[in-house]
Write an enzyme that holds these catalytic residues in place. Sequence first.
Site, PDB file in Angstrom:
ATOM      1  N   GLU A   1       0.694  -1.258  -0.122  1.00  0.00           N
ATOM      2  CA  GLU A   1      -0.003  -0.134  -0.075  1.00  0.00           C
ATOM      3  C   GLU A   1       0.851   1.347  -0.006  1.00  0.00           C
ATOM      4  O   GLU A   1       1.734   1.361   0.934  1.00  0.00           O
ATOM      5  CB  GLU A   1      -0.879   0.040   1.210  1.00  0.00           C
ATOM      6  CG  GLU A   1      -1.792   1.067   1.292  1.00  0.00           C
ATOM      7  CD  GLU A   1      -2.733   1.210   2.526  1.00  0.00           C
ATOM      8  OE1 GLU A   1      -2.578   0.654   3.375  1.00  0.00           O
ATOM      9  OE2 GLU A   1      -3.636   1.989   2.487  1.00  0.00           O
TER      10      GLU A   1
ATOM     11  N   ARG B   1       4.988 -13.336   9.946  1.00  0.00           N
ATOM     12  CA  ARG B   1       5.237 -11.876   9.919  1.00  0.00           C
ATOM     13  C   ARG B   1       6.730 -11.489  10.353  1.00  0.00           C
ATOM     14  O   ARG B   1       6.788 -12.470  11.506  1.00  0.00           O
ATOM     15  CB  ARG B   1       4.298 -11.021  10.565  1.00  0.00           C
ATOM     16  CG  ARG B   1       4.172  -9.667  10.541  1.00  0.00           C
ATOM     17  CD  ARG B   1       2.960  -8.935  11.182  1.00  0.00           C
ATOM     18  NE  ARG B   1       3.331  -7.370  11.147  1.00  0.00           N
ATOM     19  CZ  ARG B   1       2.995  -6.576  10.166  1.00  0.00           C
ATOM     20  NH1 ARG B   1       2.242  -7.030   9.372  1.00  0.00           N
ATOM     21  NH2 ARG B   1       3.387  -5.426  10.599  1.00  0.00           N
TER      22      ARG B   1
ATOM     23  N   LYS C   1       3.826   1.027   9.569  1.00  0.00           N
ATOM     24  CA  LYS C   1       3.896   2.272   8.602  1.00  0.00           C
ATOM     25  C   LYS C   1       3.033   3.447   9.612  1.00  0.00           C
ATOM     26  O   LYS C   1       3.770   4.618   9.756  1.00  0.00           O
ATOM     27  CB  LYS C   1       3.370   2.023   7.512  1.00  0.00           C
ATOM     28  CG  LYS C   1       4.194   1.683   6.401  1.00  0.00           C
ATOM     29  CD  LYS C   1       3.522   1.380   4.805  1.00  0.00           C
ATOM     30  CE  LYS C   1       2.559   0.519   4.867  1.00  0.00           C
ATOM     31  NZ  LYS C   1       2.195   0.156   3.719  1.00  0.00           N
TER      32      LYS C   1
HETATM   33  P1  ATP Z   1       2.379  -1.892   7.688  1.00  0.00           P
HETATM   34  O1  ATP Z   1       1.696  -2.375   9.109  1.00  0.00           O
HETATM   35  O2  ATP Z   1       3.748  -1.531   8.227  1.00  0.00           O
HETATM   36  O3  ATP Z   1       1.460  -0.630   7.283  1.00  0.00           O
HETATM   37  P2  ATP Z   1       1.008  -3.501   5.871  1.00  0.00           P
HETATM   38  O4  ATP Z   1       0.824  -4.946   6.028  1.00  0.00           O
HETATM   39  O5  ATP Z   1      -0.216  -2.762   6.278  1.00  0.00           O
HETATM   40  O6  ATP Z   1       2.262  -2.977   7.197  1.00  0.00           O
HETATM   41  P3  ATP Z   1       1.436  -3.359   3.177  1.00  0.00           P
HETATM   42  O7  ATP Z   1       1.979  -2.041   2.430  1.00  0.00           O
HETATM   43  O8  ATP Z   1      -0.153  -3.630   2.968  1.00  0.00           O
HETATM   44  O9  ATP Z   1       1.643  -3.026   4.641  1.00  0.00           O
HETATM   45  O10 ATP Z   1       2.107  -4.479   2.924  1.00  0.00           O
HETATM   46  C1  ATP Z   1       2.598  -5.218   1.698  1.00  0.00           C
HETATM   47  C2  ATP Z   1       2.945  -6.602   2.059  1.00  0.00           C
HETATM   48  O11 ATP Z   1       3.933  -6.732   2.942  1.00  0.00           O
HETATM   49  C3  ATP Z   1       1.593  -7.256   2.454  1.00  0.00           C
HETATM   50  O12 ATP Z   1       1.454  -8.810   1.835  1.00  0.00           O
HETATM   51  C4  ATP Z   1       2.065  -7.578   3.967  1.00  0.00           C
HETATM   52  O13 ATP Z   1       1.354  -8.558   4.509  1.00  0.00           O
HETATM   53  C5  ATP Z   1       3.657  -7.739   3.701  1.00  0.00           C
HETATM   54  N1  ATP Z   1       4.285  -7.177   5.228  1.00  0.00           N
HETATM   55  C6  ATP Z   1       3.824  -6.249   5.775  1.00  0.00           C
HETATM   56  N2  ATP Z   1       4.662  -6.182   7.013  1.00  0.00           N
HETATM   57  C7  ATP Z   1       5.224  -7.382   7.054  1.00  0.00           C
HETATM   58  C8  ATP Z   1       6.168  -7.800   8.124  1.00  0.00           C
HETATM   59  N3  ATP Z   1       6.305  -7.255   9.245  1.00  0.00           N
HETATM   60  N4  ATP Z   1       6.668  -9.212   7.698  1.00  0.00           N
HETATM   61  C9  ATP Z   1       6.164  -9.779   6.798  1.00  0.00           C
HETATM   62  N5  ATP Z   1       5.429  -9.391   5.672  1.00  0.00           N
HETATM   63  C10 ATP Z   1       5.058  -8.346   6.014  1.00  0.00           C
HETATM   64 MG    MG Z   2      -1.810  -3.552   4.466  1.00  0.00          MG
HETATM   65 MG    MG Z   3      -0.442  -3.098   9.173  1.00  0.00          MG
END
Ligand code: ATP
Ligand code: MG
Ligand code: MG
Length: 527
Positions: free
Chosen positions: A32, A252, A262
Site C-alpha cells: 500500500e 510476519r 507504517k
Molecule cells: P504496515 O503495518 O507496516 O503498514 P501493511 O501490512 O499494512 O504493513 P502493506 O503495504 O499492506 O503494509 O504490506 C505489503 C505486503 O507486505 C503485505 O503482503 C503484507 O502482508 C507484507 N508485510 C507487511 N509487514 C510485514 C512484516 N512485518 N513481515 C512480513 N510481511 C509483511
Molecule cells: Mg496492508
Molecule cells: Mg499493517
Amino acid sequence: DPKGNKTVDQGSFDINLVDAEMGKVVTRFPPEPSGYLHIGHAKAALLNKYFAEQYKGKLIVRFDDTNPSKEKEEYEESIKEDLKLIGIAPENYSHTSDYFEQIYQLALQLIKDGNAYVDDTTQEQMRAERMDGIASKCRNLSVEENLRRFEEMKNATEFGLTACLRAKISVDNPNKALRDPVIYRCNLIPHARTGTAWKMYPLYDLACPIVDALEGVTHALRTDEYHDRNPQYQWFLDALKLRQVHIWEYSRLNFVYTLLSKRKLTWFVDQGRVQGWDDPRFPTIRGIRRRGLTMDALMTYILMQGASTSFVALEWDKLWAVNRKQVDPIAPRHVAIESKDRVKVTVKGAEAYHFKEVPRHKKNEALGNKKTAYGPTMWLDQADAKELAQDEEVTLMDWGNAFVRKIEKSADGVVTAIEAELHLQGDVKKTKRKLTWLADGAELVSVLLKDYDYLITKKKIEEEDELKDLLTPVTEFTTEAIADGNVADLNKGDIIQLERKGFYIVDQKAEAGKPAVLILIPDGKSA
Ligand code: ATP
Ligand code: MG
Ligand code: MG
C-alpha cells in the site's frame, strides 16, 4: 492442508508451493503506498520473488491503492526505488485502482445474488452487534433497495456517506472475520490516480481476492496475521465464481525494540523524533541501508529465515552478523583517534614526517594501497594510553614495535603525554598490545562518529501500549575524532573498518571545514 497452507521450519531453503507448475506460477507483492518499505516488506517482496524465480514464473508488484486518505504519490516512487535496491524492478506495476470498475461490477453482482447489503447502522452499533453476533437491521433488505442504496454510496449522497456495503457471510460465526465484513466505503478525498471519478472504494478484503484472481495470481503469500481472514478470502472467490488462488502463509517478521508498522513509523517522522524515513534508527530499507546493511546481506538473511512460522520477535544480531561476514573481506581499513583527551606521543628514532604505501586490507590485495603518514609525533586514544606501562614493548600497527619510555599524567589520572622509542627490530608477535595511532600532520581529517540506540525501551510493543511512554530519551551518540588522510577521499555510502573500533559507513563526505560523518555499523556481537 486443503487450502494449500504450508508451514516450513526456520532456516529451510527447501520450500515448495502446493500445485505449483513450472513456468506457471504467478506471485504478487501488494504494497500500500502509505509509507516507505520496511524490513518486513522486504521479506514479503523477496519471498514472492524467490517463488516466482524458483518456478520460472512471474512476480507482479501491485500498488494496493484503495484508501486515498492514507496514500501518496511520493510513497509509490520511494517503494519503486527501494524494490530496485533489493533486486526487484518489474517492467510494469499494476494498481488495484486499475480494477475499480471491475470490482464495482462484481460488487453489484454480490448484491444481485443476495450476497451483500448496504448498512447505515452507526459504527459503534455495528461494532457491538458484530461482537455479540446480532444481525443488522439492514441485513434482509431487498436486492432493489440495496442496489438503490449502493447507487447513493456511489454518488456519495448524504445517505451514501453514512453507509457501507457489507458481505452477507455470517452473523455469528466464531471466526469474527466472517461476520459480514465491510467491503465498500465512501471517501471524498481525491484518489492519486482516479481523482474524483470514484467517491467510494472497495476495502482490501474485497479488492485483494478479486484482483489476485483477475491478474492470474496462482499463489497469494499472506502473513499469519491474516490467518482468520483466509476463509473470507475464499468466500469471495467462491461467491463470485472467480479463479482459485492458493493462499500460502508465512510468518510476519518482527524484531525486538522495533516498530514495523507504517502508522507508528509515521508518528516518529511527524513528531520529529527521527531525521526522516531514512533515519539510521528506522527499520525501513532506507534506514538500515544508511546504517550500513548491504542489500546482499539483507537478501541472504531473509532467505535464511525462509518462511519461518515462529511468532517471536527476532534479535537484530543475526542480521548484523550476516552483514559483517559480507563486509569484513571488502572494507578498507582506516584509523581514527578520539579527539577528547587524545594523547600526544613523541617517538624517538622516527624519521621526519613522510608517507608510505600500505595495503588498504591485509587479506584483500584487490583493494590496493593507501598512503600512511609516519613521523616523530603521533596521537593515541586516551583509552589505550591509560593501559600502558612504563618500558612496555608495544606494536604500532603498520609500523613496528616501540618501547613506552615515559608516561605523564594529570592529577586525576588522565594521560597527558607519552614518550616512546622505536624498536623496529622487535618481534610483533611477542607484544600484547597492538595500537592504532596517527602521525600528527596536516592531512588528518576531522570526523564525527555516530552510534544509535533503539528508539523504544520495550522489547515487544503491544497494541494497548502508548508509544510516547516508551521512548528512549537519548538515541543518538556523537564522538569527535580525527582520522587518517585517506578518509578525505571517501564518499557517502562507502563502508570501511576503523581498526579496533568497528565497521562504519560514510553518511556525509568530508568537506572543506566540515567533518565527515561516519555511522557505526552494528556487528552482531554486542547486545
Ligand atoms: P504496515 O503495518 O507496516 O503498514 P501493511 O501490512 O499494512 O504493513 P502493506 O503495504 O499492506 O503494509 O504490506 C505489503 C505486503 O507486505 C503485505 O503482503 C503484507 O502482508 C507484507 N508485510 C507487511 N509487514 C510485514 C512484516 N512485518 N513481515 C512480513 N510481511 C509483511
Ligand atoms: Mg496492508
Ligand atoms: Mg499493517
